[in-house]
Design a protein around this motif. Structure first.
Motif, PDB file in Angstrom:
ATOM      1  N   PHE A  95       2.294   1.838  -3.503  1.00  0.00           N
ATOM      2  CA  PHE A  95       1.349   2.309  -4.518  1.00  0.00           C
ATOM      3  C   PHE A  95       0.588   3.564  -4.088  1.00  0.00           C
ATOM      4  O   PHE A  95      -0.299   4.028  -4.800  1.00  0.00           O
ATOM      5  CB  PHE A  95       0.352   1.198  -4.852  1.00  0.00           C
ATOM      6  N   SER A  96       0.924   4.105  -2.927  1.00  0.00           N
ATOM      7  CA  SER A  96       0.249   5.306  -2.446  1.00  0.00           C
ATOM      8  C   SER A  96       0.438   6.461  -3.425  1.00  0.00           C
ATOM      9  O   SER A  96       1.537   6.690  -3.940  1.00  0.00           O
ATOM     10  CB  SER A  96       0.803   5.712  -1.077  1.00  0.00           C
ATOM     11  N   THR A  97      -0.631   7.203  -3.652  1.00  0.00           N
ATOM     12  CA  THR A  97      -0.556   8.413  -4.478  1.00  0.00           C
ATOM     13  C   THR A  97      -0.290   9.646  -3.620  1.00  0.00           C
ATOM     14  O   THR A  97      -0.332  10.767  -4.115  1.00  0.00           O
ATOM     15  CB  THR A  97      -1.862   8.611  -5.265  1.00  0.00           C
ATOM     16  N   ASN A 130      -4.668   1.293  -6.515  1.00  0.00           N
ATOM     17  CA  ASN A 130      -4.681   2.553  -5.764  1.00  0.00           C
ATOM     18  C   ASN A 130      -5.262   2.247  -4.395  1.00  0.00           C
ATOM     19  O   ASN A 130      -6.438   1.871  -4.291  1.00  0.00           O
ATOM     20  CB  ASN A 130      -5.528   3.606  -6.478  1.00  0.00           C
ATOM     21  N   THR A 147     -12.398   4.712  -3.840  1.00  0.00           N
ATOM     22  CA  THR A 147     -13.345   5.663  -4.418  1.00  0.00           C
ATOM     23  C   THR A 147     -14.615   5.668  -3.558  1.00  0.00           C
ATOM     24  O   THR A 147     -14.842   4.748  -2.762  1.00  0.00           O
ATOM     25  CB  THR A 147     -13.712   5.251  -5.846  1.00  0.00           C
ATOM     26  N   ARG A 194      -0.837  -3.731  -9.835  1.00  0.00           N
ATOM     27  CA  ARG A 194      -0.834  -2.502  -9.053  1.00  0.00           C
ATOM     28  C   ARG A 194      -2.268  -2.194  -8.632  1.00  0.00           C
ATOM     29  O   ARG A 194      -3.221  -2.750  -9.177  1.00  0.00           O
ATOM     30  CB  ARG A 194      -0.293  -1.312  -9.858  1.00  0.00           C
ATOM     31  N   ASN A 217      -8.191  -4.802  -3.548  1.00  0.00           N
ATOM     32  CA  ASN A 217      -6.782  -4.627  -3.932  1.00  0.00           C
ATOM     33  C   ASN A 217      -6.254  -5.868  -4.648  1.00  0.00           C
ATOM     34  O   ASN A 217      -5.536  -5.763  -5.649  1.00  0.00           O
ATOM     35  CB  ASN A 217      -5.927  -4.350  -2.703  1.00  0.00           C
ATOM     36  N   GLU A 222       0.826  -1.208   0.000  1.00  0.00           N
ATOM     37  CA  GLU A 222       0.000   0.000   0.000  1.00  0.00           C
ATOM     38  C   GLU A 222       0.862   1.260   0.000  1.00  0.00           C
ATOM     39  O   GLU A 222       0.541   2.240  -0.684  1.00  0.00           O
ATOM     40  CB  GLU A 222      -0.927  -0.018   1.213  1.00  0.00           C
ATOM     41  N   THR A 238      -6.233   4.154  -2.118  1.00  0.00           N
ATOM     42  CA  THR A 238      -7.281   5.096  -1.711  1.00  0.00           C
ATOM     43  C   THR A 238      -8.575   4.719  -2.413  1.00  0.00           C
ATOM     44  O   THR A 238      -8.658   4.731  -3.641  1.00  0.00           O
ATOM     45  CB  THR A 238      -6.891   6.540  -2.067  1.00  0.00           C
TER      46      THR A 238
END
Length: 224
Positions: free
Chosen positions: A80-82, A146, A150, A144, A135, A77, A148
């Motif tokens: 792959f964190s934005t 995200n 939606t 991969r 995930n 996590e 976070t």
């Protein structure tokens, strides 16, 4: 001989803040990757000026990469964190992180074991099981994801964690639940043609999206 303190390579918010599930009383989790040579994670807890508890985890670069490639979901996590904040000194490492794909049967099995264990816990753990299943779906297809969620995904994991626990939840997440149970939750049958989580969760997410667009009062549940 004086040893220089480890430098931060990058850091990111983590936990409920990263997932989009934080509430007013949530702790603030921070995941930091450093130049340390330690082989174990370092944990620290502090109290911020606003009274929020900061829970920090620090890993060396090598340990972070190792854990991520082994399928440790916390490290995956963070990878792959934005919401990563990078030390400019180490920006040359960022393209490697952006290009990394994490797949393989060992990784998938590790996620599956964690999902099944969390499915038998309290609401928070059950919601983590649902989140990790989302995930895993993306890992299987793309390598991969995200971390976070939606708004639609938040609604989905809350609904599942509210309605099911234990074996029924495991069956739902892995596409093994009888259709009459699925109808009671989603108001319509879901056709399962493949038990892999990838197709399973895309089907669930699509139906949940349609339900939100219709705005049916029956589909509104309170989220703890």
């Amino acid at each position: 001989m004086t040893t220089s303190p480890p430098e931060v390579i990058f850091s990111t918010v983590h936990g409920s803040t990263l997932y989009g599930l934080a509430h007013a009383n949530s702790d603030r989790d921070v995941f930091t990757v450093t130049t340390s040579t330690r082989t174990k994670a370092r944990h620290s807890v502090s109290l911020a000026e606003d009274g929020t508890q900061d829970d920090r985890v620090s890993l060396s670069w090598n340990r972070f990469l190792h854990n991520a490639m082994q399928g440790s979901h916390q490290s995956v996590e963070a990878m792959f964190s934005t919401q990563q904040i990078w030390n400019p000194k180490f920006l040359h490492l960022r393209p490697m992180i952006l290009g990394t794909r994490i797949q393989g049967s060992d990784v998938f099995h590790r996620y599956e074991r964690t999902i099944k264990a969390f499915a038998f816990g309290d609401f928070k753990r059950r919601r983590h099981a649902c989140r990790l299943a989302l995930n895993l779906s993306d890992l299987r297809s793309d390598g991969r994801f995200n971390p976070t969620l939606t708004p639609s995904q938040i609604d989905l994991v809350n609904r599942l964690a509210n309605e099911l626990e234990g074996r029924p939840l495991v069956g739902e997440l892995f596409g093994e639940t009888p259709s009459f149970i699925r109808r009671s939750i989603f108001r319509a049958p879901i056709q399962i043609t493949d038990t892999q989580l990838t197709k399973r969760f895309r089907s669930l997410a699509n139906e949940n999206e349609q339900s939100q667009q219709k705005g049916s009062p029956d589909d509104q549940l309170e989220h703890p």
